[in-house]
Design a protein around this motif. Sequence first.
Motif, PDB file in Angstrom:
ATOM      1  N   SER A 175       0.378 -20.061  -4.493  1.00  0.00           N
ATOM      2  CA  SER A 175      -0.817 -20.613  -5.467  1.00  0.00           C
ATOM      3  C   SER A 175      -0.185 -20.294  -6.791  1.00  0.00           C
ATOM      4  CB  SER A 175      -2.058 -20.027  -4.992  1.00  0.00           C
ATOM      5  OG  SER A 175      -2.036 -18.699  -5.228  1.00  0.00           O
ATOM      6  N   TRP A 176      -0.787 -19.035  -7.425  1.00  0.00           N
ATOM      7  CA  TRP A 176      -0.411 -18.701  -8.849  1.00  0.00           C
ATOM      8  C   TRP A 176       1.024 -18.163  -8.709  1.00  0.00           C
ATOM      9  CZ3 TRP A 176      -2.397 -19.845 -13.256  1.00  0.00           C
ATOM     10  CH2 TRP A 176      -3.756 -20.266 -13.191  1.00  0.00           C
ATOM     11  N   TYR A 177       1.704 -17.702  -7.859  1.00  0.00           N
ATOM     12  CA  TYR A 177       3.169 -17.179  -7.669  1.00  0.00           C
ATOM     13  C   TYR A 177       3.075 -15.652  -8.502  1.00  0.00           C
ATOM     14  CZ  TYR A 177       4.660 -21.133  -5.120  1.00  0.00           C
ATOM     15  OH  TYR A 177       4.846 -22.375  -4.062  1.00  0.00           O
ATOM     16  N   GLU A 178       2.099 -15.047  -8.477  1.00  0.00           N
ATOM     17  CA  GLU A 178       1.757 -13.895  -9.202  1.00  0.00           C
ATOM     18  C   GLU A 178       2.253 -12.834  -8.314  1.00  0.00           C
ATOM     19  OE1 GLU A 178      -1.997 -13.516 -11.125  1.00  0.00           O
ATOM     20  OE2 GLU A 178      -1.884 -15.069 -12.243  1.00  0.00           O
ATOM     21  N   SER A 179       3.356 -12.071  -8.589  1.00  0.00           N
ATOM     22  CA  SER A 179       4.006 -11.017  -7.856  1.00  0.00           C
ATOM     23  C   SER A 179       3.437  -9.690  -8.354  1.00  0.00           C
ATOM     24  CB  SER A 179       5.629 -10.990  -7.776  1.00  0.00           C
ATOM     25  OG  SER A 179       5.890 -10.900  -9.153  1.00  0.00           O
ATOM     26  N   GLY A 180       3.392  -8.679  -7.396  1.00  0.00           N
ATOM     27  CA  GLY A 180       4.300  -8.305  -6.519  1.00  0.00           C
ATOM     28  C   GLY A 180       3.433  -7.136  -5.515  1.00  0.00           C
ATOM     29  N   ARG A 181       4.295  -6.680  -4.702  1.00  0.00           N
ATOM     30  CA  ARG A 181       3.449  -5.494  -3.983  1.00  0.00           C
ATOM     31  C   ARG A 181       3.102  -4.362  -4.652  1.00  0.00           C
ATOM     32  NH1 ARG A 181       7.728  -1.944  -2.290  1.00  0.00           N
ATOM     33  NH2 ARG A 181       9.757  -3.272  -2.750  1.00  0.00           N
ATOM     34  N   VAL A 182       2.168  -3.725  -4.319  1.00  0.00           N
ATOM     35  CA  VAL A 182       1.401  -2.594  -4.559  1.00  0.00           C
ATOM     36  C   VAL A 182       1.971  -1.357  -3.730  1.00  0.00           C
ATOM     37  CG1 VAL A 182      -0.760  -1.023  -5.078  1.00  0.00           C
ATOM     38  CG2 VAL A 182      -0.268  -3.228  -5.941  1.00  0.00           C
ATOM     39  N   GLU A 183       2.400  -0.006  -4.334  1.00  0.00           N
ATOM     40  CA  GLU A 183       2.647   1.082  -3.500  1.00  0.00           C
ATOM     41  C   GLU A 183       2.018   2.302  -3.760  1.00  0.00           C
ATOM     42  OE1 GLU A 183       7.086   1.181  -4.169  1.00  0.00           O
ATOM     43  OE2 GLU A 183       7.362  -0.308  -2.420  1.00  0.00           O
ATOM     44  N   ASP A 184       1.410   2.352  -4.900  1.00  0.00           N
ATOM     45  CA  ASP A 184       0.827   3.389  -5.610  1.00  0.00           C
ATOM     46  C   ASP A 184      -0.346   3.081  -6.434  1.00  0.00           C
ATOM     47  OD1 ASP A 184       0.178   5.845  -6.558  1.00  0.00           O
ATOM     48  OD2 ASP A 184       2.093   6.656  -7.056  1.00  0.00           O
ATOM     49  N   LEU A 185      -1.533   3.007  -6.086  1.00  0.00           N
ATOM     50  CA  LEU A 185      -2.705   2.730  -6.750  1.00  0.00           C
ATOM     51  C   LEU A 185      -3.817   3.725  -6.690  1.00  0.00           C
ATOM     52  CD1 LEU A 185      -4.573   0.825  -8.581  1.00  0.00           C
ATOM     53  CD2 LEU A 185      -5.061  -0.499  -6.241  1.00  0.00           C
ATOM     54  N   THR A 186      -4.287   4.130  -7.679  1.00  0.00           N
ATOM     55  CA  THR A 186      -5.571   5.267  -7.605  1.00  0.00           C
ATOM     56  C   THR A 186      -6.536   4.446  -8.351  1.00  0.00           C
ATOM     57  OG1 THR A 186      -4.028   7.387  -7.571  1.00  0.00           O
ATOM     58  CG2 THR A 186      -6.563   7.548  -8.260  1.00  0.00           C
ATOM     59  N   VAL A 187      -7.791   4.478  -7.790  1.00  0.00           N
ATOM     60  CA  VAL A 187      -9.072   3.971  -8.130  1.00  0.00           C
ATOM     61  C   VAL A 187     -10.043   5.086  -8.096  1.00  0.00           C
ATOM     62  CG1 VAL A 187     -10.653   2.315  -8.241  1.00  0.00           C
ATOM     63  CG2 VAL A 187      -8.622   1.592  -7.610  1.00  0.00           C
ATOM     64  N   ARG A 188     -10.205   5.710  -9.371  1.00  0.00           N
ATOM     65  CA  ARG A 188     -11.029   6.952  -9.447  1.00  0.00           C
ATOM     66  C   ARG A 188     -11.954   7.235 -10.371  1.00  0.00           C
ATOM     67  NH1 ARG A 188      -7.043  10.624 -10.621  1.00  0.00           N
ATOM     68  NH2 ARG A 188      -6.416  10.875  -8.438  1.00  0.00           N
ATOM     69  N   GLY A 189     -13.213   7.543  -9.993  1.00  0.00           N
ATOM     70  CA  GLY A 189     -14.249   7.949 -10.875  1.00  0.00           C
ATOM     71  C   GLY A 189     -15.072   6.807 -11.729  1.00  0.00           C
ATOM     72  N   ASN A 190     -14.848   5.611 -11.442  1.00  0.00           N
ATOM     73  CA  ASN A 190     -15.481   4.595 -11.716  1.00  0.00           C
ATOM     74  C   ASN A 190     -16.873   4.158 -11.404  1.00  0.00           C
ATOM     75  OD1 ASN A 190     -12.832   3.321 -13.131  1.00  0.00           O
ATOM     76  ND2 ASN A 190     -12.172   3.485 -10.947  1.00  0.00           N
ATOM     77  N   ARG A 191     -17.625   3.468 -12.087  1.00  0.00           N
ATOM     78  CA  ARG A 191     -19.128   2.945 -11.667  1.00  0.00           C
ATOM     79  C   ARG A 191     -18.840   1.404 -11.651  1.00  0.00           C
ATOM     80  NH1 ARG A 191     -24.872   3.250 -15.077  1.00  0.00           N
ATOM     81  NH2 ARG A 191     -26.223   2.419 -13.214  1.00  0.00           N
TER      82      ARG A 191
END
Length: 582
Positions: free
Chosen positions: A468-484
């Motif tokens: 579709s948009w051809y937006e790459s790429g893969r994720v290997e290290d993502l932290t989602v912390r302390g958000n509301r």
Amino acid sequence: MAHETGHRAERKEEDRMEGELLLTFADFGGRPDTGEDAGPAMRRALTAAAEARRPVRLAIEPGRYDFYAESAERASYYITNTASEQENPNPAKTIGILMKGLKDFTLDGGGALFLFHGKMTMFVIDECERIAVRNLRTDFAQPTVAEMRISRIGDGCMDVSVHPDSRYSIAEGRLSWTGPGWSFLEGPMQAYDPERNVTWRIDNVVARAESAEELAPGTIRLRFGEEPGEALAVGWTLQVRDGIRDQVGAFIHRSRDVKWRDVGVHFTHGLGIVGQFSADLSFRRLDMSPRPETGRTVAAFADFVHLSGCGGKIEIADSRFVGAHDDVINVHGTHLRIVGRPSERQLAVRFMHPQTYGFAAFAAGDEIEFVRAGSLTPFGRGRVAAAELTCPREMLLTLEDRPPEGIGETDVVENATWTPEAEIRGNYFARIPTRGVLATTRRPVVIADNVFERMRMSAVLVADDAASWYESGRVEDLTVRGNRFIECGGPDQAVIAIVPENEEIDEEAPVHSGIRIEDNVFETREARVLDAKSMRSLEFSGNTVRFLDEDAAEPEQRAFRFVACSEVKIGNNRFEKGFAQA
């Protein structure tokens, strides 16, 4: 107080540049509050900065400076995710402030307001190093998003009060929107409800009206014959634009170490701040929201910050993002389809999405990854020996070694060198019709201590696609912390969505991995908290989940959906029902 002390210390440190030459805008003819064109003075100042061959700080005296499209510079730039050849055949940009080849340069606005007139790209920072833009506010005299407030609904008609900054004309009962060098009749529309502080996309009810008449200057009656066709209410604001992204707010191209500090960007035409093949970009204390004194409700024609094919470290911190017509932050690369094999070490690759093309997506020395289009999993790597843009849609890549065997008809390549790490921390997001943060990069990403208020779609989206948009790429290290997360998402949009667009799904060959979601607060009604597909090693822990509807059944069970995921850990979370809304 400690926070303010830290800001003062940071500014003091940034004030220091050994051997810095101080230039004042007034010395080049820049005079505030006159209404005269400040563009020629700015060009003289930037020429002097380039010729100085030493660190330069350009100091702006407080006040308002006007920049006009008629006298602005023009240069062609192909910019990701903007407009197709059919939508905008001419890639030339009208540029208010062009920084080309500068090094060690600081634009210190001194609190000034730069007001732009006509369709323009306010800033281009091209092939620069160590650039700072600080203490500045920017806006448009007449935004290309028109606004009108609903004052009456009934009897097959609707009365609207047009914002003073929006211009219109009525001919043969048809309402159109006009500005310096532009006009439009139809285009995307949004509604804004000030009571709930939320915007969402709707059909363009104004363009659908059978007739329009001016009752008084700025007051228009729209007649529909029956009803407008949308559930509308008195007091809401309608926002409408033409939809063609022929300019952007600011374009950072092939540059390195660019810092924005204490900058208000109060309207942008097209995408907002775009970074393309640039490294080490830092944005702190941005205010991307309408100036309160204007009474407007829109600050961006499309995304606020869009970063494609960047590298190094991306930092977006302590900023305010309110009132866009698309996503807040998007960090991604670009998949190009393999369309030919001219020789054993050569590949012809093609830009596939209509709105992304024309730029050099690869260069000699870049490492590339071969990706299966169906599964989005890698099946080989290589290094570019030479790269040539043979036409705006295609590149010819010569590799150091032969590419892997078995390349499929729709398989793609990604530039693995130009993939950044990112930290998005301490920001506020509101009045967004789509998503908050989109992140698809293999390097470490931290999304922490932010407030996401009523995103109409997912607050955090991890996608990746080659169809579709051809937006790459893969994720290997993502932290989602302390958000509301306050009432984000919807029945079909989870608050956090990890949803690569792969058609071939195999739990043994996931697309994404290494995602931690911890110590966040989720306040939700009908949205699932987490959708995850095709990933390995996912942890959801220490979070508080509050379902705002008191009769929510089995809150823990309805919070998640997993498809082809492995090594999922969920623990030490708190689930509540019937939370009393503040």
